[in-house]
Design a protein around this motif. Structure first.
Motif, PDB file in Angstrom:
ATOM      1  N   GLU A 149      -6.721  -3.098  -5.302  1.00 52.06           N
ATOM      2  CA  GLU A 149      -7.402  -1.989  -4.618  1.00 52.06           C
ATOM      3  C   GLU A 149      -6.657  -0.675  -4.815  1.00 52.06           C
ATOM      4  OE1 GLU A 149      -7.726  -3.237  -0.591  1.00 52.06           O
ATOM      5  OE2 GLU A 149      -9.363  -4.661  -0.984  1.00 52.06           O
TER       6      GLU A 149
ATOM      7  N   GLU B  52      -5.357  -8.750  -3.932  1.00 48.71           N
ATOM      8  CA  GLU B  52      -6.429  -7.811  -3.575  1.00 48.71           C
ATOM      9  C   GLU B  52      -5.860  -6.431  -3.237  1.00 48.71           C
ATOM     10  OE1 GLU B  52      -8.780  -9.324  -0.381  1.00 48.71           O
ATOM     11  OE2 GLU B  52      -9.456 -11.072  -1.505  1.00 48.71           O
ATOM     12  N   THR B  53      -4.767  -6.413  -2.483  1.00 48.55           N
ATOM     13  CA  THR B  53      -4.152  -5.140  -2.085  1.00 48.55           C
ATOM     14  C   THR B  53      -3.643  -4.377  -3.300  1.00 48.55           C
ATOM     15  OG1 THR B  53      -3.480  -6.124   0.028  1.00 48.55           O
ATOM     16  CG2 THR B  53      -2.397  -4.080  -0.618  1.00 48.55           C
TER      17      THR B  53
ATOM     18  N   GLN C 127       0.824  -1.210   0.000  1.00 50.22           N
ATOM     19  CA  GLN C 127       0.000   0.000   0.000  1.00 50.22           C
ATOM     20  C   GLN C 127       0.857   1.258   0.000  1.00 50.22           C
ATOM     21  OE1 GLN C 127      -2.321  -0.882   3.487  1.00 50.22           O
ATOM     22  NE2 GLN C 127      -4.111  -1.518   2.308  1.00 50.22           N
TER      23      GLN C 127
ATOM     24  N   SER D  62      -6.352  -0.850 -10.133  1.00 49.26           N
ATOM     25  CA  SER D  62      -6.963  -2.003 -10.808  1.00 49.26           C
ATOM     26  C   SER D  62      -6.340  -2.286 -12.173  1.00 49.26           C
ATOM     27  CB  SER D  62      -8.471  -1.790 -10.971  1.00 49.26           C
ATOM     28  OG  SER D  62      -8.722  -0.639 -11.768  1.00 49.26           O
TER      29      SER D  62
END
Length: 245
Positions: free
Chosen positions: A97, A93-94, A66, A100
């Motif tokens: 998010e 997923e990280t 992130q 994309s």
């Protein structure tokens, strides 16, 4: 001067430098992309054997992803060794998010060449949804057989499959790109006798492809360019630790 695209390697730390984060970083630099890294596991290994492995908490890994993706315009991500299906799912997923549109290449390292097991094979059935969120999977012939047996081959146009031919008994060195139900053979430039086995060759190939995708190449061109890079690496010297320049 045009800024280089950013690529993250999410992989293990190999102190020999032949595989994982250090290997990917060398590849990124040679291919003129900005390489970032997130460590999934600390290993103790040499070019010929893996002695131990310590997984990092997935929460620390996703937090690092992130931070990097919030601060840098990441175009592609290469994923190396992961603990199990849930581990991979949370990483993907990280990434998605955060952006994309990022291209994700997964090198599904199930076992090392020295037969050290990395991935918890009992969790394989949980992989299906995650596989279809990827851009490319790069299994060797043995790993491809495991994925096929577990019905884990991609079934969407978003994800393609590059079956590496380094472990094939027939047509050694011929890779197969499966994209949109079309198969493309990627033949070696020279006879196999010109190449030497290398520790981390799968890491180098997958990171080279990720670098090419980050530069805007389509999957077939990225795979062809990646294959050209790995062939030079395999010819770099006769030892198990190759050089990149």
């Amino acid at each position: 001067m045009q800024e280089r695209p950013y690529v993250i390697s999410i992989a293990g730390f190999d102190p020999s430098g032949g595989a994982g984060l250090l290997s990917d970083s060398k590849t990124f630099e040679q291919l003129r992309v900005m390489g970032l890294g997130v460590c999934t596991a600390l290993t103790l290994q040499t070019a010929s054997q893996c002695l131990s492995l310590e997984w990092r908490p997935v929460k620390e890994i996703t937090e690092a992803i992130q931070v990097l993706m919030e601060n840098y315009p990441v175009s592609a991500v290469k994923i190396g060794i992961v603990k199990d299906a849930e581990f991979l799912s949370k990483i993907v997923e990280t990434v998605k998010e955060s952006n994309s549109e990022v291209k994700i290449v997964w090198d599904p390292v199930l076992k090392s060449t020295s037969q050290f097991t990395f991935f918890d094979l009992e969790t394989l059935p949980q992989l299906k949804n995650t596989v279809n969120k990827l851009s490319l999977i790069t299994p060797n012939y043995n790993e491809y057989s495991v994925l096929k047996e577990n019905n884990l081959l991609p079934d969407t146009h978003q994800c393609a499959l590059l079956i590496k031919g380094g472990h094939r008994e027939d047509h050694l060195g011929t890779d197969v790109l499966v994209e949109n139900e079309k198969e493309t053979l990627l033949l070696p430039r020279e006879k196999s006798t010109a190449y030497f086995p290398k520790h981390g060759s799968g890491c180098v190939l997958s990171s080279a492809i990720a670098a090419e995708l980050a530069k805007g190449e389509n999957r077939e061109t990225a795979c062809r360019n990646g294959k050209s890079y790995i062939e030079k690496f395999l010819k770099s010297n006769p030892t198990l630790l190759g050089t990149h320049s």
